[in-house]
Structure formats: C-alpha cells, structure tokens
Design a protein around this motif. Structure first.
Motif, PDB file in Angstrom:
ATOM      1  N   GLY A  73       0.796  -1.229   0.000  1.00  0.00           N
ATOM      2  CA  GLY A  73       0.000   0.000   0.000  1.00  0.00           C
ATOM      3  C   GLY A  73       0.831   1.283   0.000  1.00  0.00           C
ATOM      4  N   ARG A  74       1.734   1.408   0.947  1.00  0.00           N
ATOM      5  CA  ARG A  74       2.491   2.661   1.040  1.00  0.00           C
ATOM      6  C   ARG A  74       3.439   2.817  -0.144  1.00  0.00           C
ATOM      7  NH1 ARG A  74       2.208   7.757   1.693  1.00  0.00           N
ATOM      8  NH2 ARG A  74       4.074   8.747   2.527  1.00  0.00           N
ATOM      9  N   ASP A 100       9.206  -7.952  -3.851  1.00  0.00           N
ATOM     10  CA  ASP A 100       8.105  -8.244  -2.916  1.00  0.00           C
ATOM     11  C   ASP A 100       7.849  -9.749  -2.980  1.00  0.00           C
ATOM     12  OD1 ASP A 100       5.564  -6.273  -1.690  1.00  0.00           O
ATOM     13  OD2 ASP A 100       5.360  -8.455  -1.677  1.00  0.00           O
ATOM     14  N   ARG A 144       2.097  -8.340  -6.683  1.00  0.00           N
ATOM     15  CA  ARG A 144       2.498  -6.969  -6.339  1.00  0.00           C
ATOM     16  C   ARG A 144       3.804  -6.580  -7.030  1.00  0.00           C
ATOM     17  NH1 ARG A 144       0.910  -6.211   0.098  1.00  0.00           N
ATOM     18  NH2 ARG A 144      -1.310  -6.463  -0.273  1.00  0.00           N
ATOM     19  N   GLY A 169      13.681  -8.372  -0.526  1.00  0.00           N
ATOM     20  CA  GLY A 169      14.634  -7.256  -0.480  1.00  0.00           C
ATOM     21  C   GLY A 169      16.080  -7.715  -0.500  1.00  0.00           C
ATOM     22  N   GLU A 202      10.186   3.546   5.462  1.00  0.00           N
ATOM     23  CA  GLU A 202       8.951   3.970   6.104  1.00  0.00           C
ATOM     24  C   GLU A 202       9.024   3.828   7.623  1.00  0.00           C
ATOM     25  OE1 GLU A 202       6.575   5.705   5.639  1.00  0.00           O
ATOM     26  OE2 GLU A 202       6.619   6.004   3.485  1.00  0.00           O
ATOM     27  N   LYS A 203       8.280   4.702   8.282  1.00  0.00           N
ATOM     28  CA  LYS A 203       8.104   4.592   9.718  1.00  0.00           C
ATOM     29  C   LYS A 203       7.125   3.476  10.023  1.00  0.00           C
ATOM     30  CE  LYS A 203       4.357   5.362  10.156  1.00  0.00           C
ATOM     31  NZ  LYS A 203       3.170   4.692   9.564  1.00  0.00           N
ATOM     32  N   GLY A 249       9.900   8.190   6.470  1.00  0.00           N
ATOM     33  CA  GLY A 249       8.667   8.727   5.892  1.00  0.00           C
ATOM     34  C   GLY A 249       7.762   9.523   6.807  1.00  0.00           C
ATOM     35  N   GLN A 252       6.029  12.130   6.615  1.00  0.00           N
ATOM     36  CA  GLN A 252       5.596  13.011   5.528  1.00  0.00           C
ATOM     37  C   GLN A 252       5.090  14.365   6.012  1.00  0.00           C
ATOM     38  OE1 GLN A 252       1.595  12.135   3.970  1.00  0.00           O
ATOM     39  NE2 GLN A 252       1.849  10.048   4.685  1.00  0.00           N
ATOM     40  N   TRP A 299      -0.825  -7.225   9.373  1.00  0.00           N
ATOM     41  CA  TRP A 299       0.140  -7.023  10.457  1.00  0.00           C
ATOM     42  C   TRP A 299      -0.306  -5.956  11.451  1.00  0.00           C
ATOM     43  CZ3 TRP A 299       1.801  -2.078   9.946  1.00  0.00           C
ATOM     44  CH2 TRP A 299       1.747  -1.504   8.668  1.00  0.00           C
ATOM     45  N   GLU A 325       2.734   2.747  15.279  1.00  0.00           N
ATOM     46  CA  GLU A 325       2.587   2.557  13.830  1.00  0.00           C
ATOM     47  C   GLU A 325       1.977   3.768  13.136  1.00  0.00           C
ATOM     48  OE1 GLU A 325       1.592   1.673   9.937  1.00  0.00           O
ATOM     49  OE2 GLU A 325       0.087   2.254  11.392  1.00  0.00           O
TER      50      GLU A 325
HETATM   51  N1  LIG Z   1       4.363   7.405   5.927  1.00  0.00           N
HETATM   52  C1  LIG Z   1       3.095   7.065   5.898  1.00  0.00           C
HETATM   53  O1  LIG Z   1       2.217   7.903   5.909  1.00  0.00           O
HETATM   54  C2  LIG Z   1       2.724   5.611   5.842  1.00  0.00           C
HETATM   55  C3  LIG Z   1       1.441   5.244   5.424  1.00  0.00           C
HETATM   56  C4  LIG Z   1       1.136   3.877   5.371  1.00  0.00           C
HETATM   57  C5  LIG Z   1       2.067   2.939   5.778  1.00  0.00           C
HETATM   58  N2  LIG Z   1       3.305   3.349   6.196  1.00  0.00           N
HETATM   59  C6  LIG Z   1       4.309   2.378   6.620  1.00  0.00           C
HETATM   60  O2  LIG Z   1       4.826   1.702   5.482  1.00  0.00           O
HETATM   61  C7  LIG Z   1       5.165   0.362   5.824  1.00  0.00           C
HETATM   62  C8  LIG Z   1       4.435  -0.572   4.878  1.00  0.00           C
HETATM   63  O3  LIG Z   1       3.055  -0.407   5.054  1.00  0.00           O
HETATM   64  P1  LIG Z   1       2.017  -0.843   3.917  1.00  0.00           P
HETATM   65  O4  LIG Z   1       0.725  -0.247   4.302  1.00  0.00           O
HETATM   66  O5  LIG Z   1       2.593  -0.584   2.583  1.00  0.00           O
HETATM   67  O6  LIG Z   1       1.967  -2.418   4.191  1.00  0.00           O
HETATM   68  P2  LIG Z   1       1.601  -3.553   3.131  1.00  0.00           P
HETATM   69  O7  LIG Z   1       1.370  -4.783   3.928  1.00  0.00           O
HETATM   70  O8  LIG Z   1       0.525  -3.046   2.226  1.00  0.00           O
HETATM   71  O9  LIG Z   1       2.925  -3.682   2.263  1.00  0.00           O
HETATM   72  C9  LIG Z   1       4.123  -4.203   2.762  1.00  0.00           C
HETATM   73  C10 LIG Z   1       4.738  -5.023   1.632  1.00  0.00           C
HETATM   74  O10 LIG Z   1       6.056  -5.436   2.012  1.00  0.00           O
HETATM   75  C11 LIG Z   1       6.237  -6.712   1.454  1.00  0.00           C
HETATM   76  N3  LIG Z   1       7.378  -7.382   2.085  1.00  0.00           N
HETATM   77  C12 LIG Z   1       7.399  -8.057   3.262  1.00  0.00           C
HETATM   78  N4  LIG Z   1       8.628  -8.572   3.489  1.00  0.00           N
HETATM   79  C13 LIG Z   1       9.383  -8.209   2.424  1.00  0.00           C
HETATM   80  C14 LIG Z   1      10.739  -8.466   2.061  1.00  0.00           C
HETATM   81  N5  LIG Z   1      11.561  -9.195   2.840  1.00  0.00           N
HETATM   82  N6  LIG Z   1      11.197  -7.953   0.899  1.00  0.00           N
HETATM   83  C15 LIG Z   1      10.392  -7.230   0.089  1.00  0.00           C
HETATM   84  N7  LIG Z   1       9.091  -6.966   0.392  1.00  0.00           N
HETATM   85  C16 LIG Z   1       8.606  -7.452   1.534  1.00  0.00           C
HETATM   86  C17 LIG Z   1       4.905  -7.405   1.689  1.00  0.00           C
HETATM   87  O11 LIG Z   1       4.750  -8.552   0.888  1.00  0.00           O
HETATM   88  C18 LIG Z   1       3.939  -6.292   1.333  1.00  0.00           C
HETATM   89  O12 LIG Z   1       3.569  -6.322  -0.025  1.00  0.00           O
HETATM   90  C19 LIG Z   1       4.782   0.191   7.294  1.00  0.00           C
HETATM   91  O13 LIG Z   1       5.904   0.386   8.108  1.00  0.00           O
HETATM   92  C20 LIG Z   1       3.778   1.294   7.539  1.00  0.00           C
HETATM   93  O14 LIG Z   1       3.767   1.739   8.868  1.00  0.00           O
HETATM   94  C21 LIG Z   1       3.643   4.651   6.208  1.00  0.00           C
END
Ligand SMILES: NC(=O)c1ccc[n+]([C@@H]2O[C@H](COP(=O)([O-])OP(=O)(O)OC[C@H]3O[C@@H](n4cnc5c(N)ncnc54)[C@H](O)[C@@H]3O)[C@@H](O)[C@H]2O)c1
Length: 335
Positions: A13-14, A35, A40, A57, A97-98, A124, A126, A162, A175
C-alpha cells in the motif's frame, strides 16, 4: 548524473503512494522491485517497465551495487531483517517507512552506521514536508511559548494483516500516531517526559477486524516539553467503518494569543484576536518528501532531508517509551 535509479523493496500500500510520486519525476527511473507477493512485484515492475524483479529485499540488495542509486523500503515493521544495514554497507541512500523497526537495538545500529558513513537516509514522516506544517513552524516563534496541545488520531482499523496485533505493528501510537508524535517533536523540540495509558476490549476479534486481533483499542499519552508546553495525544482504532465522515484528527495548539487548529493533512485554521484564517493544504506532502530525498541523492545535500534516520529514531524511541509507560504505569523521564 543521469536519472536516479531507484530500487523498491516492498510493493504494498504505502509503496503504491511512493510509486505515484516517482512516476511523475522525469529524472527518476525505477530499475528494480522486490516483494514476496508475486502479483504486487509484477504490477510494480509493469508500471515502470522494469526488468529486475526479485522475491525479496535481500535478493534485490545482492545485485544493487552499481545498479541502484537509491532505495525505498516499504515493508511491514517486523520484516526489515537487516536491509538498512546492508544498504549502509553498500553505500546506497534509502528512504524507509516509519516505524523503521520494532527492534530498538537494530534501529540504533542502523543510525550509528549510517552516521559513520555519512549516508543520506530519510524516514517517511511526511507531515514534516507539508505546507501547513511550514506555516505553524515559521509562525510559532512569533508568539509567547507555553500552552496545551490536544492531538488525536482516532478512526478504524487498517486492513493490513500485520496491524491486527500489537506484536506485529507496535500498537497504534508506534505505527500510526507516531506521525503526530514526530510532528510534536518537530514543533516543540525534545520532550521532558511521557506518560501513557491504553485500553482494550471494545473491538472484538473477528468483528470488523481479523480473528487474530490483539491490540489496544485506544491510548492516551501525555508528553511534557520545555517552555510549559504539554501535549495530550490520543489514538483510537475502535470506530466502525461508516461512523463519522471526518474523524477529528490533527493537532489543536493553544497558546496565550493564538490557536492553530491543524486538521490532519487537510487544512489549518489560525485564530487570533484580530482574525480567523482557514488555509487549505496546497501540495501533496508525500511528493514534496520524495522529491527532497531524490534531490538530496542527486546533489549530496543532506540538508534537504527533514527527517533522517537518526532524528526519526528519537520519535521511535518516544513511541516505545509510551508503550513502556502503558505497561509499567510509570512516567518515563528524558531530562
Ligand atoms: N508514511 C506514511 O504515511 C505511511 C502510510 C502507510 C504505511 N506506512 C508504513 O509503510 C510500511 C508498509 O506499510 P504498507 O501499508 O505498505 O503495508 P503492506 O502490507 O501493504 O505492504 C508491505 C509489503 O512489504 C512486502 N514485504 C514483506 N517482506 C518483504 C521483504 N523481505 N522484501 C520485500 N518486500 C517485503 C509485503 O509482501 C507487502 O507487499 C509500514 O511500516 C507502515 O507503517 C507509512
């Protein structure tokens, strides 16, 4: 320098938000994506016409040296492994990201190694890049300090798996509301103390959330700053979908002669004896943040980054201290 070659670790998502910004930048090319979820990583690769596609990663990092100029790391809080340490070793700047990790020892090590190397890092937070934040930060010194801040992030439960367990996301303050916690530090400096309470039992596992749900439904943190500033920051995730059109999130900063009513990422109402002004947000702060990071990488100017790993670590520690206070019932003092 030609285009900045970006590697994306995590395509959820992020990362999607970052992709929407990066695709607008003519001087950026996403060259590698990773990913574990095939759909994705393939969708991300297709968006950028990128041929280097990895299942995680670590694999991306194995072939990053000389091929990637900057990384965006957007994985869930418990999935960081040692990605950031490897990026530091490779000398590749990263935006992560945080919350950067739930493992404080690891995060401290990353900050230390990145500083030793003088590596460009960004986290992040933001809101630091938002035009509305700029207005408050610039205007605050024109007023006598001292007063109360009420902050809130109250809504529902994010859908990602999570988030359902405190052990996987750190709790809502760590979070999510860490954004406002960081904003408080950005505006008022380093805290003197924090005290926090939390509660669970409103949300029932399996009702509007997963069967696994085991998290605080709400928490309240009281944070004292210098200059007689005390902030109360409430976090809640128990409101059912569809209830309330705009939960009242943001910061309400009350000083002797001015009130800043900051409505999260939307508008800022400023009230004084003379006038009331309602200022809408103009620019997307994620774009501004990502642009600043890319510009820092292109120019080597770390000054463009408003929240590097070392500074962000202070907000992470503050959020962890709140969790500690929730568990112990004690005030945590910093000074
Ligand atoms: N700055 C912001 O405003 C903001 C907003 C939303 C989320 N976030 C942060 O961003 C981070 C991700 O959140 P999200 O909502 O995208 O979660 P998400 O679950 O939608 O996406 C995380 C992705 O990471 C992948 N992943 C897991 N392990 C991995 C690895 N070893 N290598 C590569 N990819 C891997 C997962 O498969 C998943 O697709 C979190 O820390 C969340 O707190 C920040």
């Amino acid at each position: 320098m030609g285009k900045i070659r970006v590697g994306l670790i995590g395509c959820g998502g992020r990362a999607g938000n970052h992709m929407s910004q990066l695709i607008q930048m003519e001087d950026v090319q996403v060259v590698a994506v990773a990913d574990p979820i095939e759909g994705r990583r393939l969708a991300a690769a297709e968006k950028f016409g990128c041929e280097n596609i990895y299942a995680n990663g670590d694999e991306l990092l194995d072939s990053a040296k000389g091929n990637v100029d900057a990384l965006f790391i957007c994985v869930e809080p418990t999935a960081h492994g040692n990605m950031e340490l490897r990026a530091v070793e490779l000398g590749i700047p990263f935006l992560v990201e945080k919350p950067m990790s739930l493992d404080l020892e690891y995060a401290e090590k990353v900050a230390l190694e990145a500083e030793k190397k003088g590596l460009i890092t960004a986290v992040g937070f933001q809101d630091r890049y938002q035009d509305l934040t700029d207005i408050i930060k610039k205007d605050l010194p024109n007023h006598k300090p001292g007063g109360l801040v009420y902050g809130a992030w109250v809504g529902g439960i994010p859908g990602v798996w999570w988030w359902q367990k405190k052990s996987c996301c750190g709790g809502q303050l760590v979070e999510q509301n860490i954004h406002l916690l960081d904003e408080l530090r950005y505006l008022f400096g380093e805290p003197l103390s924090i005290y926090a309470t939390c509660s669970e039992g409103i949300v029932k596992a399996g009702e509007g959330c997963s069967e696994e749900y085991k998290n605080d439904d709400h928490s309240t943190a009281v944070i004292r700053f210098e200059n007689n500033v005390t902030a109360t920051l409430v976090s809640g995730c128990y409101i059912r979908r569809g209830v309330g059109t705009r939960p009242r999130c943001g910061l309400y900063i009350t000083l002797e002669d001015i009130i800043y009513d900051y409505r999260l990422r939307n508008n800022l109402i400023i009230e004084t004896v003379e006038e009331t002004r309602d200022i809408p947000r103009k620019a997307d702060q994620t774009f501004t943040q990502d642009r600043a990071f890319i510009d820092a990488v292109a120019t080597g100017n770390r000054g463009l980054i408003r929240s590097d790993y070392t500074d962000a670590l202070k907000s992470l520690k503050l959020a962890f201290a709140a969790n500690e206070s929730m568990e112990s019932g004690k005030v945590i003092y910093f000074k």
